[in-house]
Design a protein around this motif. Sequence first.
Motif, PDB file in Angstrom:
ATOM      1  N   VAL A 151      33.556  37.706  35.715  1.00 16.60           N
ATOM      2  CA  VAL A 151      32.630  37.573  36.847  1.00 16.60           C
ATOM      3  C   VAL A 151      32.596  36.103  37.236  1.00 16.60           C
ATOM      4  O   VAL A 151      32.334  35.235  36.395  1.00 16.60           O
ATOM      5  N   LEU A 152      32.853  35.818  38.495  1.00 19.64           N
ATOM      6  CA  LEU A 152      32.919  34.436  38.978  1.00 19.64           C
ATOM      7  C   LEU A 152      31.966  34.237  40.158  1.00 19.64           C
ATOM      8  O   LEU A 152      31.846  35.119  41.009  1.00 19.64           O
ATOM      9  N   GLY A 153      31.297  33.094  40.190  1.00 16.81           N
ATOM     10  CA  GLY A 153      30.425  32.750  41.305  1.00 16.81           C
ATOM     11  C   GLY A 153      28.963  33.029  41.082  1.00 16.81           C
ATOM     12  O   GLY A 153      28.113  32.533  41.837  1.00 16.81           O
ATOM     13  N   THR A 154      28.618  33.819  40.075  1.00 21.46           N
ATOM     14  CA  THR A 154      27.206  34.149  39.856  1.00 21.46           C
ATOM     15  C   THR A 154      26.395  32.949  39.391  1.00 21.46           C
ATOM     16  O   THR A 154      25.183  32.903  39.595  1.00 21.46           O
ATOM     17  N   ASP A 155      27.051  31.970  38.774  1.00 16.99           N
ATOM     18  CA  ASP A 155      26.339  30.772  38.329  1.00 16.99           C
ATOM     19  C   ASP A 155      25.881  29.929  39.506  1.00 16.99           C
ATOM     20  O   ASP A 155      24.932  29.140  39.382  1.00 16.99           O
ATOM     21  N   ARG A 156      26.514  30.089  40.659  1.00 19.98           N
ATOM     22  CA  ARG A 156      26.068  29.377  41.862  1.00 19.98           C
ATOM     23  C   ARG A 156      25.016  30.188  42.623  1.00 19.98           C
ATOM     24  O   ARG A 156      24.151  29.617  43.287  1.00 19.98           O
ATOM     25  N   VAL A 172      34.629  39.846  40.979  1.00 12.24           N
ATOM     26  CA  VAL A 172      34.629  40.587  39.727  1.00 12.24           C
ATOM     27  C   VAL A 172      36.029  41.143  39.504  1.00 12.24           C
ATOM     28  O   VAL A 172      36.573  41.832  40.376  1.00 12.24           O
ATOM     29  N   ARG A 173      36.596  40.843  38.346  1.00 12.71           N
ATOM     30  CA  ARG A 173      37.944  41.309  38.009  1.00 12.71           C
ATOM     31  C   ARG A 173      37.887  42.182  36.759  1.00 12.71           C
ATOM     32  O   ARG A 173      37.404  41.741  35.714  1.00 12.71           O
ATOM     33  N   PHE A 174      38.395  43.404  36.884  1.00 15.15           N
ATOM     34  CA  PHE A 174      38.504  44.316  35.757  1.00 15.15           C
ATOM     35  C   PHE A 174      39.951  44.304  35.262  1.00 15.15           C
ATOM     36  O   PHE A 174      40.871  44.587  36.028  1.00 15.15           O
ATOM     37  N   GLY A 175      40.131  43.953  33.993  1.00 13.72           N
ATOM     38  CA  GLY A 175      41.471  43.886  33.427  1.00 13.72           C
ATOM     39  C   GLY A 175      41.936  45.218  32.858  1.00 13.72           C
ATOM     40  O   GLY A 175      41.192  46.207  32.829  1.00 13.72           O
ATOM     41  N   ALA A 176      43.181  45.238  32.411  1.00 14.22           N
ATOM     42  CA  ALA A 176      43.751  46.447  31.822  1.00 14.22           C
ATOM     43  C   ALA A 176      43.042  46.782  30.515  1.00 14.22           C
ATOM     44  O   ALA A 176      42.678  45.881  29.741  1.00 14.22           O
ATOM     45  N   PRO A 177      42.810  48.069  30.227  1.00 17.17           N
ATOM     46  CA  PRO A 177      42.111  48.456  28.991  1.00 17.17           C
ATOM     47  C   PRO A 177      42.877  48.039  27.738  1.00 17.17           C
ATOM     48  O   PRO A 177      44.113  48.085  27.702  1.00 17.17           O
ATOM     49  N   LEU A 178      42.117  47.634  26.735  1.00 16.01           N
ATOM     50  CA  LEU A 178      42.671  47.278  25.425  1.00 16.01           C
ATOM     51  C   LEU A 178      42.282  48.372  24.437  1.00 16.01           C
ATOM     52  O   LEU A 178      41.143  48.841  24.440  1.00 16.01           O
TER      53      LEU A 178
END
Length: 221
Positions: A151-156, A172-178
């Motif tokens: 999650v990027l930008g929420t701190d601003r 918001v970026r969802f990566g490949a499942p591990l």
Amino acid sequence: MLLQATVRLVIAPLARLLYRPVVEGRENVPRRGPVILAANHLSFIDSVVIPLVAPRPVAFLAKAEYFRRPGFKGWLTRTCLTGIDAIPVQRGGHREARASLQLALDVLAEGRAFGLHPEGSRSRDGRIYRGRTGVAWLALASGAPVVPVAVLGTDRIQPIGARLPRLGKVTVRFGAPLHFTQPAGSVGQARRAVTDEIMAAIRDLSGQEPADGYNDLTTAA
């Protein structure tokens, strides 16, 4: 369930209209069955943003104090948290931490999605800190896949100490499942290795500078 559906139908479109979030990799989140969403942590609203943009409901743990605040603001907080399926928990020592993990395990046993922040608390300097091994315990105990999330930008939008969110861009970026299996050797070493792999995946998605150690829960709370 009615409240959850109402919040998603009302608040989610409003949030998308105001903040126009960039969402990447939604297809990486399994639509059915238990799944753990492990995310970095920059702001209080991270645990609100993820359920609003995910393709399925996501339960997060939230401090019980948030559900007991008085007045209109307290009511609004309770309504929003309940609407995104947040689960109230007591914060404290080892016993409370174990109880929280058991609650999370119960959510996964029901075939639901559960979200958490392995760093333990919000980053004050923008770096990503070492993960705590509760996420590995949960993954190994449940057998659920882990989807790394950045999650990027929420701190601003809502910095630490800010009472109300501001307008700004969120990604918001969802990566490949591990996928992980129960270890044959040392459980402690396996949990550490699994946690480090999850944190590396989150870091790759977020591009954050890694910190050497753990986030200080006392000063970051």
